[in-house]
Scaffold this motif. Structure first.
Motif, mmCIF file in Angstrom:
data_model
loop_
_atom_site.group_PDB
_atom_site.id
_atom_site.type_symbol
_atom_site.label_atom_id
_atom_site.label_comp_id
_atom_site.label_asym_id
_atom_site.label_seq_id
_atom_site.Cartn_x
_atom_site.Cartn_y
_atom_site.Cartn_z
ATOM 1 N N GLY A 10 -1.295 -26.360 10.590
ATOM 2 C CA GLY A 10 -1.367 -27.820 10.601
ATOM 3 C C GLY A 10 -1.182 -28.401 11.990
ATOM 4 N N ILE A 11 -0.148 -27.948 12.713
ATOM 5 C CA ILE A 11 0.090 -28.522 14.033
ATOM 6 C C ILE A 11 -0.847 -27.953 15.083
ATOM 7 N N GLY A 12 -1.475 -26.798 14.794
ATOM 8 C CA GLY A 12 -2.359 -26.177 15.777
ATOM 9 C C GLY A 12 -3.839 -26.391 15.513
ATOM 10 N N LYS A 13 -4.183 -27.315 14.616
ATOM 11 C CA LYS A 13 -5.599 -27.547 14.348
ATOM 12 C C LYS A 13 -6.213 -28.435 15.436
ATOM 13 N N PRO A 14 -7.520 -28.309 15.702
ATOM 14 C CA PRO A 14 -8.160 -29.112 16.757
ATOM 15 C C PRO A 14 -8.108 -30.600 16.430
ATOM 16 N N TYR A 15 -8.254 -31.395 17.464
ATOM 17 C CA TYR A 15 -8.220 -32.844 17.304
ATOM 18 C C TYR A 15 -9.383 -33.343 16.448
ATOM 19 N N ILE A 60 -0.464 -37.594 19.657
ATOM 20 C CA ILE A 60 0.489 -37.479 20.763
ATOM 21 C C ILE A 60 0.071 -36.374 21.739
ATOM 22 N N TYR A 61 -0.489 -35.278 21.231
ATOM 23 C CA TYR A 61 -1.022 -34.194 22.059
ATOM 24 C C TYR A 61 -2.388 -33.787 21.493
ATOM 25 N N PRO A 62 -3.437 -34.494 21.811
ATOM 26 C CA PRO A 62 -4.751 -34.134 21.246
ATOM 27 C C PRO A 62 -5.166 -32.732 21.677
ATOM 28 N N LEU A 63 -5.270 -31.832 20.705
ATOM 29 C CA LEU A 63 -5.601 -30.440 20.998
ATOM 30 C C LEU A 63 -7.110 -30.290 21.161
ATOM 31 N N VAL A 64 -7.549 -29.974 22.375
ATOM 32 C CA VAL A 64 -8.976 -29.815 22.652
ATOM 33 C C VAL A 64 -9.349 -28.373 22.963
ATOM 34 N N GLY A 65 -8.372 -27.495 23.108
ATOM 35 C CA GLY A 65 -8.666 -26.105 23.419
ATOM 36 C C GLY A 65 -7.477 -25.218 23.141
ATOM 37 N N ASN A 66 -7.709 -23.905 23.253
ATOM 38 C CA ASN A 66 -6.670 -22.926 22.958
ATOM 39 C C ASN A 66 -6.928 -21.675 23.793
ATOM 40 N N LEU A 67 -5.873 -20.938 24.085
ATOM 41 C CA LEU A 67 -5.970 -19.668 24.811
ATOM 42 C C LEU A 67 -5.413 -18.565 23.915
ATOM 43 N N PRO A 68 -6.229 -18.042 23.009
ATOM 44 C CA PRO A 68 -5.705 -17.072 22.032
ATOM 45 C C PRO A 68 -5.232 -15.765 22.662
ATOM 46 N N SER A 69 -5.912 -15.291 23.708
ATOM 47 C CA SER A 69 -5.499 -14.027 24.329
ATOM 48 C C SER A 69 -4.105 -14.155 24.937
ATOM 49 N N LEU A 70 -3.874 -15.238 25.668
ATOM 50 C CA LEU A 70 -2.545 -15.462 26.245
ATOM 51 C C LEU A 70 -1.505 -15.703 25.164
ATOM 52 N N ALA A 71 -1.917 -16.344 24.079
ATOM 53 C CA ALA A 71 -0.983 -16.593 22.981
ATOM 54 C C ALA A 71 -0.533 -15.281 22.336
ATOM 55 N N ARG A 72 -1.456 -14.367 22.136
ATOM 56 C CA ARG A 72 -1.088 -13.061 21.574
ATOM 57 C C ARG A 72 -0.197 -12.287 22.524
ATOM 58 N N PRO A 132 -1.712 -24.396 23.685
ATOM 59 C CA PRO A 132 -2.548 -25.607 23.573
ATOM 60 C C PRO A 132 -3.110 -26.048 24.917
ATOM 61 N N ILE A 133 -4.298 -26.620 24.857
ATOM 62 C CA ILE A 133 -4.913 -27.302 25.997
ATOM 63 C C ILE A 133 -5.218 -28.722 25.540
ATOM 64 N N THR A 134 -4.618 -29.680 26.203
ATOM 65 C CA THR A 134 -4.797 -31.086 25.870
ATOM 66 C C THR A 134 -5.424 -31.807 27.066
ATOM 67 N N PRO A 135 -5.824 -33.051 26.926
ATOM 68 C CA PRO A 135 -6.374 -33.775 28.078
ATOM 69 C C PRO A 135 -5.398 -33.914 29.243
#
Length: 387
Positions: A255-260, A296-308, A316-319
């Motif tokens: 829920g909190i990690g879904k795209p904007y 509050i933090y519009p999620l526009v991207g993600n770094l899954p490799s770094l997250a793992r 998260p990557i936000t504006p």
């Protein structure tokens, strides 16, 4: 005494001076009667003999020459004596320091600053002596009320300007389960829900947290003291039977990690474990819909490799983050709406209803649809994201 070489005074015995040549200026100044000076005819005076040098005629000293010159007398005014009681350290009287302290205390703590200071000192004494209560889950009510809620309250009231609706649906006492949507990239919505319920309903919300919360060194301690516990059926049922107000966010990190682009679209509510806990304990389920946290933090991207690599659900990557560095961690001041729906009763089901998967699924779907429809209604009523 034979002929001796006369070295005039002032030559310091250096050769080439005062050895029969013209007398030096020092010698001429010492010679009485204009010795060394030219006569009226302009010729230099003759050199005196050794006898004349041996027996010089000293001029008589007068009383004026013998007496030293009198120094001019100056009159020094007498300073008045300073008494001990007139002295004060640092140049500021103690009375003025105390008056300044009282004025500052009134500005910070209000007119009842003495009472608040006494309470704070009593709080410190209890902490030092260990005279405070912590329940079996680590919840410290005094720390939560005095510090956590006091720190979150200005953010809720001034930054997010939270508007609370349907607070009368929260039971005044007894166990109840608050089920809410989850959003915002960072779980700030849980903290804002806690302070809103405390300020409007006068109760402490006991949130069920994910495993990651209790693996973090500092966050885990703060979560325990704030009333959170691990999201498992055993702890949830024990709290509900004990009359606690428990909060759960079934969407989890999805829920909190879904795209904007997918904002305000509820994710799957898990396997309905929260419904089973509510049915077993017979407590009502209160659906909660939160609008404003998605922005509050519009999620526009993600770094899954770094997250793992770091062992976290997502990076998260936000504006604003990581583009603005630490400044990008400041949430945007969106306008929040919290609406508590009508309680869904669970005390009417049979004793073994919690083990019926179809019943659990139906109640879970009912709670999810109630929250989803309320979100759509609130979005239509909201003027804009920031007001």
């Amino acid at each position: 005494m034979g002929d001796a070489e006369i070295i005039p005074i002032g030559t310091r015995g250096r050769p080439g001076r005062g050895t029969g040549k013209a007398p030096s200026s020092a010698a001429r100044s010492l010679a009485g009667g204009g010795a060394g000076s030219k006569g009226a005819s302009g010729r230099p005076a003759q050199r005196r003999t050794s006898e004349e040098v041996a027996e010089p005629t000293a001029p008589e000293a007068t009383e004026a020459d013998q007496a030293p010159a009198a120094a001019p007398q100056t009159t020094v005014p007498e300073r008045p004596a300073v008494r001990t009681r007139d002295r004060h350290a640092g140049g500021i009287p103690a009375a003025d320091l105390m008056a300044a302290f009282q004025v500052a205390a009134r500005e910070v703590f209000g007119e009842e600053w003495e009472v608040q200071l006494a309470r704070f000192l009593a709080f410190l004494r209890r902490r030092v002596t260990g005279s405070y209560v912590v329940d079996e889950y680590g919840f410290d009510q005094e720390i939560t009320q005095r510090f956590f809620m006091a720190a979150l309250r200005p953010i809720a009231q001034k930054w997010f300007r939270i508007e609370v609706r349907g607070i009368e649906n929260i039971p005044a006492d007894g166990g109840a389960l608050v089920v809410s949507n989850h959003s915002g990239t960072v779980p700030v919505d849980g903290l804002m829900t806690m302070v809103s319920i405390h300020d409007h309903a006068g109760r402490f919300l006991r949130p069920l947290g994910a495993d990651l919360v209790f693996r973090l060194p500092i966050v885990s301690t703060m979560a325990r003291k704030g009333g959170a516990t691990l999201a498992c059926n055993e702890d949830a049922e024990r709290m509900l039977r004990g009359g606690e107000l428990v909060g759960v966010w079934p969407e989890g990190f999805k829920g909190i990690g879904k795209p904007y682009a997918e904002r305000y679209k509820l994710q799957r509510f898990g396997r309905g474990g929260f419904v089973s806990a509510a049915i077993r304990t017979g407590v009502p389920i209160v659906p909660l819909s939160v609008v404003g946290a998605e922005e509050i933090y519009p999620l526009v991207g993600n770094l899954p490799s770094l997250a793992r690599l770091l062992g976290v659900p997502y990076i998260p990557i936000t504006p604003t983050f990581p583009l603005l560095g630490p400044l990008g961690l400041v949430p945007l001041p969106s306008k929040w709406l919290l609406e508590f729906g009508e309680p869904i009763r669970t005390d009417e089901y049979d004793e073994g209803a919690a083990d019926d998967p179809m019943l659990v699924f139906n109640v879970t779907d009912q709670v999810r649809e109630t929250i989803q429809q309320t979100l759509y209604t609130l979005l239509m009523q909201r003027e804009s994201v920031f007001r």
